[in-house]
Scaffold this active site. Structure first.
Site, PDB file in Angstrom:
ATOM      1  N   SER A   1       0.739  -1.444   0.174  1.00 45.50           N
ATOM      2  CA  SER A   1       0.061   0.126   0.007  1.00 45.50           C
ATOM      3  C   SER A   1       0.805   1.252  -0.027  1.00 45.50           C
ATOM      4  O   SER A   1       0.352   2.341   0.481  1.00 45.50           O
ATOM      5  CB  SER A   1      -0.827  -0.029   1.246  1.00 45.50           C
ATOM      6  OG  SER A   1      -0.221  -0.217   2.362  1.00 45.50           O
TER       7      SER A   1
ATOM      8  N   ASN B   1      -1.556  -2.297  13.760  1.00 47.94           N
ATOM      9  CA  ASN B   1      -2.839  -2.274  13.834  1.00 47.94           C
ATOM     10  C   ASN B   1      -3.186  -1.122  14.475  1.00 47.94           C
ATOM     11  O   ASN B   1      -4.212  -0.342  13.995  1.00 47.94           O
ATOM     12  CB  ASN B   1      -3.664  -3.440  14.659  1.00 47.94           C
ATOM     13  CG  ASN B   1      -3.172  -4.860  14.085  1.00 47.94           C
ATOM     14  OD1 ASN B   1      -2.800  -4.763  12.677  1.00 47.94           O
ATOM     15  ND2 ASN B   1      -3.471  -5.702  14.475  1.00 47.94           N
TER      16      ASN B   1
ATOM     17  N   THR C   1     -40.084  26.847  -8.541  1.00 48.06           N
ATOM     18  CA  THR C   1     -40.401  25.225  -7.942  1.00 48.06           C
ATOM     19  C   THR C   1     -40.795  24.564  -9.091  1.00 48.06           C
ATOM     20  O   THR C   1     -41.482  25.081 -10.107  1.00 48.06           O
ATOM     21  CB  THR C   1     -41.821  25.233  -6.943  1.00 48.06           C
ATOM     22  OG1 THR C   1     -42.873  25.663  -7.620  1.00 48.06           O
ATOM     23  CG2 THR C   1     -41.422  26.522  -5.717  1.00 48.06           C
ATOM     24  N   HIS C   2     -40.481  23.347  -9.133  1.00 46.28           N
ATOM     25  CA  HIS C   2     -40.569  22.481 -10.376  1.00 46.28           C
ATOM     26  C   HIS C   2     -39.985  22.956 -11.638  1.00 46.28           C
ATOM     27  O   HIS C   2     -40.594  22.823 -12.699  1.00 46.28           O
ATOM     28  CB  HIS C   2     -42.140  22.102 -10.604  1.00 46.28           C
ATOM     29  CG  HIS C   2     -42.953  21.751  -9.735  1.00 46.28           C
ATOM     30  ND1 HIS C   2     -43.175  20.243  -9.191  1.00 46.28           N
ATOM     31  CD2 HIS C   2     -43.495  22.552  -8.681  1.00 46.28           C
ATOM     32  CE1 HIS C   2     -43.925  20.194  -8.196  1.00 46.28           C
ATOM     33  NE2 HIS C   2     -44.211  21.407  -7.754  1.00 46.28           N
TER      34      HIS C   2
ATOM     35  N   SER D   1     -15.915  25.207 -28.199  1.00 50.64           N
ATOM     36  CA  SER D   1     -16.252  24.000 -28.949  1.00 50.64           C
ATOM     37  C   SER D   1     -15.123  23.956 -30.011  1.00 50.64           C
ATOM     38  O   SER D   1     -14.672  24.940 -30.392  1.00 50.64           O
ATOM     39  CB  SER D   1     -17.483  24.099 -29.543  1.00 50.64           C
ATOM     40  OG  SER D   1     -17.525  23.026 -30.720  1.00 50.64           O
TER      41      SER D   1
ATOM     42  N   LYS E   1     -19.714  28.634 -29.532  1.00 49.71           N
ATOM     43  CA  LYS E   1     -19.895  28.164 -28.504  1.00 49.71           C
ATOM     44  C   LYS E   1     -18.999  28.804 -27.145  1.00 49.71           C
ATOM     45  O   LYS E   1     -18.021  29.247 -27.335  1.00 49.71           O
ATOM     46  CB  LYS E   1     -19.551  26.489 -28.332  1.00 49.71           C
ATOM     47  CG  LYS E   1     -20.452  25.971 -29.250  1.00 49.71           C
ATOM     48  CD  LYS E   1     -21.895  25.800 -28.743  1.00 49.71           C
ATOM     49  CE  LYS E   1     -21.954  24.167 -27.993  1.00 49.71           C
ATOM     50  NZ  LYS E   1     -23.026  24.232 -27.231  1.00 49.71           N
TER      51      LYS E   1
ATOM     52  N   GLU F   1     -20.106  22.237 -15.245  1.00 44.31           N
ATOM     53  CA  GLU F   1     -20.945  20.753 -15.385  1.00 44.31           C
ATOM     54  C   GLU F   1     -19.961  19.589 -14.817  1.00 44.31           C
ATOM     55  O   GLU F   1     -20.327  18.756 -14.222  1.00 44.31           O
ATOM     56  CB  GLU F   1     -20.567  20.393 -17.176  1.00 44.31           C
ATOM     57  CG  GLU F   1     -21.837  21.074 -17.563  1.00 44.31           C
ATOM     58  CD  GLU F   1     -21.431  21.078 -19.247  1.00 44.31           C
ATOM     59  OE1 GLU F   1     -22.370  20.798 -20.204  1.00 44.31           O
ATOM     60  OE2 GLU F   1     -20.340  21.565 -19.795  1.00 44.31           O
TER      61      GLU F   1
ATOM     62  N   TYR G   1      -8.414  -6.100  14.071  1.00 44.19           N
ATOM     63  CA  TYR G   1      -7.778  -5.668  12.641  1.00 44.19           C
ATOM     64  C   TYR G   1      -7.865  -6.693  11.688  1.00 44.19           C
ATOM     65  O   TYR G   1      -7.748  -7.893  11.841  1.00 44.19           O
ATOM     66  CB  TYR G   1      -6.408  -5.284  12.634  1.00 44.19           C
ATOM     67  CG  TYR G   1      -5.827  -4.824  11.342  1.00 44.19           C
ATOM     68  CD1 TYR G   1      -5.970  -3.560  10.793  1.00 44.19           C
ATOM     69  CD2 TYR G   1      -5.148  -5.753  10.534  1.00 44.19           C
ATOM     70  CE1 TYR G   1      -5.553  -3.368   9.707  1.00 44.19           C
ATOM     71  CE2 TYR G   1      -4.767  -5.397   9.370  1.00 44.19           C
ATOM     72  CZ  TYR G   1      -5.071  -4.056   8.792  1.00 44.19           C
ATOM     73  OH  TYR G   1      -4.405  -3.828   7.559  1.00 44.19           O
TER      74      TYR G   1
ATOM     75  N   GLN H   1      -7.224  -2.117   5.225  1.00 42.44           N
ATOM     76  CA  GLN H   1      -6.483  -1.105   4.457  1.00 42.44           C
ATOM     77  C   GLN H   1      -6.765  -0.649   3.248  1.00 42.44           C
ATOM     78  O   GLN H   1      -6.536   0.743   2.762  1.00 42.44           O
ATOM     79  CB  GLN H   1      -5.279  -2.187   3.787  1.00 42.44           C
ATOM     80  CG  GLN H   1      -4.010  -1.487   2.964  1.00 42.44           C
ATOM     81  CD  GLN H   1      -3.110  -2.431   2.546  1.00 42.44           C
ATOM     82  OE1 GLN H   1      -2.420  -3.007   3.317  1.00 42.44           O
ATOM     83  NE2 GLN H   1      -2.947  -2.566   1.453  1.00 42.44           N
TER      84      GLN H   1
ATOM     85  N   LYS I   1      -8.142   3.960   3.256  1.00 44.19           N
ATOM     86  CA  LYS I   1      -7.469   4.943   2.819  1.00 44.19           C
ATOM     87  C   LYS I   1      -7.733   5.690   1.235  1.00 44.19           C
ATOM     88  O   LYS I   1      -7.898   6.845   1.127  1.00 44.19           O
ATOM     89  CB  LYS I   1      -5.753   4.997   2.907  1.00 44.19           C
ATOM     90  CG  LYS I   1      -5.718   4.745   4.440  1.00 44.19           C
ATOM     91  CD  LYS I   1      -4.218   4.462   4.883  1.00 44.19           C
ATOM     92  CE  LYS I   1      -3.749   2.941   4.743  1.00 44.19           C
ATOM     93  NZ  LYS I   1      -4.737   2.197   5.502  1.00 44.19           N
TER      94      LYS I   1
HETATM   95  N1  ARG Z   1      -0.801  -1.540   5.244  1.00 44.55           N
HETATM   96  C1  ARG Z   1      -1.786  -1.909   6.549  1.00 44.55           C
HETATM   97  C2  ARG Z   1      -3.031  -1.017   6.587  1.00 44.55           C
HETATM   98  O1  ARG Z   1      -3.030  -0.198   5.562  1.00 44.55           O
HETATM   99  C3  ARG Z   1      -1.241  -1.809   7.956  1.00 44.55           C
HETATM  100  C4  ARG Z   1      -1.409  -2.660   8.952  1.00 44.55           C
HETATM  101  C5  ARG Z   1      -1.092  -3.994   8.603  1.00 44.55           C
HETATM  102  N2  ARG Z   1      -1.444  -4.640   9.881  1.00 44.55           N
HETATM  103  C6  ARG Z   1      -1.390  -6.029   9.771  1.00 44.55           C
HETATM  104  N3  ARG Z   1      -1.677  -6.815  10.872  1.00 44.55           N
HETATM  105  N4  ARG Z   1      -1.197  -6.600   8.684  1.00 44.55           N
HETATM  106  O2  ARG Z   1      -3.966  -1.492   6.968  1.00 44.55           O
END
Ligand code: ARG
Length: 510
Positions: free
Chosen positions: A26, A113, A158-159, A280, A286, A293, A320, A325, A328
């Protein structure tokens, strides 16, 4: 006996398959929270030493490793290796490769974790403030617009049909109200995010004498997230932020939609500045509202990210799980998209030209004063409203079928008489004036300019108070960062953690 080179490799006899590593790493996403990860590690190590869990030399070695990591991060030279999966193990590898056995103590009483969700909360906290800052700026544009146009007539719909005359100031304060609630939701999401999971360890806390209040302070969190199992499992702060963003972009999209069709030749209520329009490639005449948009169109991404995380979170048991993961990317992406949307809308709106002549013209048209006429009959002739509604409706029908409008006051008087209400032309003329109408709508929250200006004042006061909370939050983060850096620098320079913590402020007693 062979073991895998991974930091967790002791029990493994083979290396991870490259397909598996590529699938699970990651790094690119984690890179966004590199600073938070190092900050978190510094705070953790300071705490470990303060509690006598690692000795002074260990702390000094680890903090100097983290210090040089910080410098490389600032200079964009910090190199990460995919083989170490994520940002946490890259930082740990960096320190252990320089400080060997001492460095290897940094992960005492901590797990990835609690570490990952600490970093995520810290980074999300900053993302919330980033969006809020843009939204505050948009509110300021809208409040200025509302003040300037408190009595600029336009048609209210309205509408998407002509309804009753209002003012542009009234329209603008409607959005101020929506965005104020968005700011409230973002602020609540901030509150839910701003709690410290660090110290939960893998899930169950630890037998080491950790001080979770100290790391909470050093990381600028408002409070400890106590239950460790909850701390490592929950991502509802992310859902809350995404939900707040999704609702917010439903509001920005609403405004964008109005700008799109208000700028059509058919409406001609506004003209988008050249800087916010595009041409355009084939039709030379245009001028397309592409920016508006896309403000409308990018809403899909933010809604999608909310559904993405909701779906990821569905049915994950406590503790966990690696699914987490996936929290994010949706948070980072939705925040970036929402932030640029608000910023761009602000630019679009502050350069938008309102066609006041056209707006005034429309406010007179299309029987938009019919409700005023009915209300007038209620007030002056003591006829129940439902009956007045019928009379005016019949009069409108008669005028409409004969191709006339309320602008023909005599014809209106006649049509009302035929429907059962006697009024003179002199009485009726002001009732059919949209300026008189708008000025008379002084009910709480009505479109009267005086009421608009009162709302502007109240919204401004609210915004000022909100800005103060915003500033305090930002300052709490910045001062906690500065303090962690200062303590760390003092320790590297030879001071004890204990002395550095005491001489460098904070509210910690312990
Ligand atoms: N890359 C993991 C995440 O974003 C980190 C935590 C991984 N923990 C584990 N016990 N494998 O969640």
């Amino acid at each position: 006996m062979y073991s895998s080179s991974s930091l967790w490799g002791g029990r493994f006899q083979e290396q991870i398959a490259s397909t598996a590593l590529e699938y699970t790493e990651s790094l690119a996403v984690d890179a966004a929270m590199l600073t938070e990860d190092v900050w978190g590690s510094k705070a953790h190590v300071i705490m470990l030493n303060a509690g006598g869990i690692i000795d002074d030399e260990d702390a000094r070695a680890i903090l100097s490793g983290l210090g040089s990591a910080s410098r490389e991060i600032d200079e964009h030279t910090f190199a990460m290796d995919v083989a170490d999966e994520d940002v946490h193990m890259n930082v740990e590898r960096y320190v252990t490769s320089r400080h060997g056995k001492r460095g290897a103590r940094m992960h005492t009483a901590r797990s990835r974790n609690d570490q990952v969700v600490t970093d995520t909360r810290m980074h999300t906290r900053t993302l919330v403030l980033g969006v809020e800052q843009e939204l505050i700026a948009l509110q300021e544009t809208l409040l200025a617009l509302a003040t300037d146009h408190a009595d600029t007539l336009t048609m209210g719909y309205t509408h998407t049909q002509h309804a009753q005359p209002i003012t542009i100031g009234y329209w603008a304060t409607a959005y101020v109200s929506m965005f104020r609630r968005d700011l409230t939701r973002l602020s609540q999401a901030y509150r839910s995010t701003d709690i410290n999971p660090l110290g939960a360890c893998a899930l169950a806390g630890t037998s080491f004498p950790t001080d979770r209040r100290l790391t909470t302070e050093l990381l600028g969190f408002a409070a400890v997230q106590e239950n460790g199992l909850d701390a490592v499992s929950s991502r509802d702060f992310g859902l809350e932020f995404l939900a707040a963003l999704a609702i917010m972009v439903s509001n920005t999209s609403k405004m964008a939609e109005e700008i799109v069709y208000w700028s059509t030749h058919e409406f001609r209520l506004v003209e988008v500045a050249d800087g916010y329009a595009m041409g355009s490639s084939i039709m030379p005449q245009k001028k397309n509202p592409c920016v508006a948009e896309l403000i409308r169109g990018k809403t899909g991404k933010v809604y999608g990210r909310l559904v993405e995380l909701l779906t990821t979170m569905k049915g994950i048991p406590t503790g966990y799980n690696r699914d987490l993961q996936e929290d994010k990317p949706p948070i980072w992406e939705a925040a970036a998209s929402a932030l640029s949307t608000v910023r761009t809308l602000n630019g679009l709106l502050s350069t938008l030209r309102f066609n006041e002549d056209r707006m005034r013209e429309l406010a007179h048209k299309n029987f938009a004063l019919a409700t005023e006429v009915a209300d007038y009959l209620v007030k002056t002739q003591n006829i129940p409203f439902r009956e007045c509604h019928r009379i005016v409706g019949e009069a409108v029908g008669t005028l409409y079928r004969s191709g006339r409008t309320f602008e023909d006051v005599q014809a209106t008087v006649d049509a009302l008489a035929a429907a059962g209400a006697t009024v003179t032309e002199r009485e009726l003329a002001p009732v059919l004036d949209p300026v008189v109408s708008v000025n008379s709508h002084t009910s709480l929250g009505g479109t009267a300019p005086a009421e608009v200006l009162r709302m502007v004042k109240a919204e401004r006061d609210w915004l000022e108070a909100h800005k103060q909370t915003f500033d305090e939050r930002q300052e709490r983060i910045e001062s906690a960062f500065r303090r962690t850096e200062a303590v760390s620098a003092a320790v590297i320079a030879g001071s004890s953690v204990h002395d550095a913590l005491h001489s460098l402020g904070g509210n910690h007693h312990g």
